[in-house]
Design an enzyme around this catalytic site. Structure first.
Site, PDB file in Angstrom:
ATOM      1  N   ASP A 145     -11.116  -8.177  -2.636  1.00 36.46           N
ATOM      2  CA  ASP A 145     -11.745  -9.486  -2.452  1.00 36.46           C
ATOM      3  C   ASP A 145     -13.175  -9.255  -2.010  1.00 36.46           C
ATOM      4  OD1 ASP A 145     -11.820  -9.786   0.731  1.00 36.46           O
ATOM      5  OD2 ASP A 145      -9.961  -8.808   0.185  1.00 36.46           O
TER       6      ASP A 145
ATOM      7  N   GLU B 140       0.821  -1.215   0.000  1.00 36.32           N
ATOM      8  CA  GLU B 140       0.000   0.000   0.000  1.00 36.32           C
ATOM      9  C   GLU B 140       0.861   1.274   0.000  1.00 36.32           C
ATOM     10  OE1 GLU B 140      -4.025  -1.820   2.128  1.00 36.32           O
ATOM     11  OE2 GLU B 140      -2.411  -1.081   3.394  1.00 36.32           O
TER      12      GLU B 140
HETATM   13  N1  ADE Z   1      -8.586  -6.047   3.699  1.00 37.56           N
HETATM   14  C1  ADE Z   1      -8.730  -6.547   2.464  1.00 37.56           C
HETATM   15  N2  ADE Z   1      -9.617  -7.554   2.453  1.00 37.56           N
HETATM   16  C2  ADE Z   1     -10.046  -7.700   3.716  1.00 37.56           C
HETATM   17  C3  ADE Z   1     -10.953  -8.572   4.351  1.00 37.56           C
HETATM   18  N3  ADE Z   1     -11.577  -9.512   3.653  1.00 37.56           N
HETATM   19  N4  ADE Z   1     -11.154  -8.440   5.683  1.00 37.56           N
HETATM   20  C4  ADE Z   1     -10.503  -7.487   6.374  1.00 37.56           C
HETATM   21  N5  ADE Z   1      -9.620  -6.640   5.832  1.00 37.56           N
HETATM   22  C5  ADE Z   1      -9.389  -6.743   4.511  1.00 37.56           C
END
Ligand code: ADE
Length: 233
Positions: free
Chosen positions: A197, A11
């Site tokens: 995701d 990041e």
């Molecule tokens: N950052 C990126 N994906 C995440 C997730 N599924 N849960 C918590 N933080 C995240």
């Protein structure tokens, strides 16, 4: 001075690489002062989780930051959002805060407001800059609630709960802690999350596969903000 925060190496690494006149500062995490396109900035790699985000916010303000923008990845929660889309937080809650024993709603931190909102001017600026960058590339850019907790969410049932309980658009692990700290510190903040995701059973595979894409888009945002900041600061 513009403060840029990320939690993980992916990041911040491309932003760090573009800094001029870099000075390493002492602090609770990696903390750099430098120039991005001529604009003085403080860059922090805070580490994962709520405590790290709060510590970094405090250190950044001590280092001279007068605005803090977090850029990173998150899990998609709201229907209609998918990997690659962007959420700019318009409301923040800590989904793992639980004071329900005392009759307070889930997500409430005792002694704190029921939720936090970003600085409206910084929020509007970030949203404008992102729409100009991301919509031509075919990505949605939406304003929406972000929930944070010290949990990586990888379960469809938990996503349904976050949606039903908080009306969340995205889930991550730092934004609402930055919100709480920035509110206490009196510093304007905004949080940008590129969705890596869907916080479901595929999240553990999808999340790392997406980080490089997010790194490049985070760098583009940082440059655009630095240029804007020079005009508006
Ligand atoms: N950052 C990126 N994906 C995440 C997730 N599924 N849960 C918590 N933080 C995240």
């Amino acid at each position: 001075m513009l403060g840029l925060m990320g939690a993980m190496e992916d990041e911040v690494r491309l932003i760090r690489a573009d800094l001029d006149d870099v000075e390493e500062l002492d602090g609770p995490c990696e903390l750099l002062r430098g120039r991005l396109d001529g604009t003085p900035v403080v860059l922090a790699k805070c580490g994962i989780g709520k405590v790290n985000a709060a510590l970094a916010a405090s250190a950044m303000v001590q280092a001279g930051a007068t605005r803090i923008v977090f850029t990173g990845v998150a899990g998609a929660v709201a229907p209609g959002l998918g990997i690659g889309d962007v959420v700019v937080g318009n409301r923040f809650q800590q989904h793992d805060a639980d004071d329900t024993a005392f009759g307070n709603p889930i997500g409430t931190v005792p002694g704190e407001p029921p939720y936090w909102e970003p600085d409206p001017v910084l929020f509007a600026l970030v949203l404008d800059v992102l729409r100009a960058l991301e919509e031509p590339r075919g990505h949605q850019v939406v304003a929406g609630p972000i929930v944070s907790g010290d949990q990586f969410i990888a379960q469809a049932e938990k996503v349904a709960w976050l949606r039903a309980t908080f009306g969340a658009s995205a889930v991550e692990m730092e934004g609402a802690a930055l919100a709480q700290a920035a509110n206490r510190l009196g510093v304007p903040f905004a949080v940008v999350r590129i969705l890596s995701d869907s916080a479901d059973g595929d999240a553990v595979a999808d999340f790392p596969a997406f980080l490089n894409n997010a790194a490049h888009r985070g760098r583009d945002l940082a440059h655009a903000l630095a240029r804007q900041h020079r005009l508006t600061a």
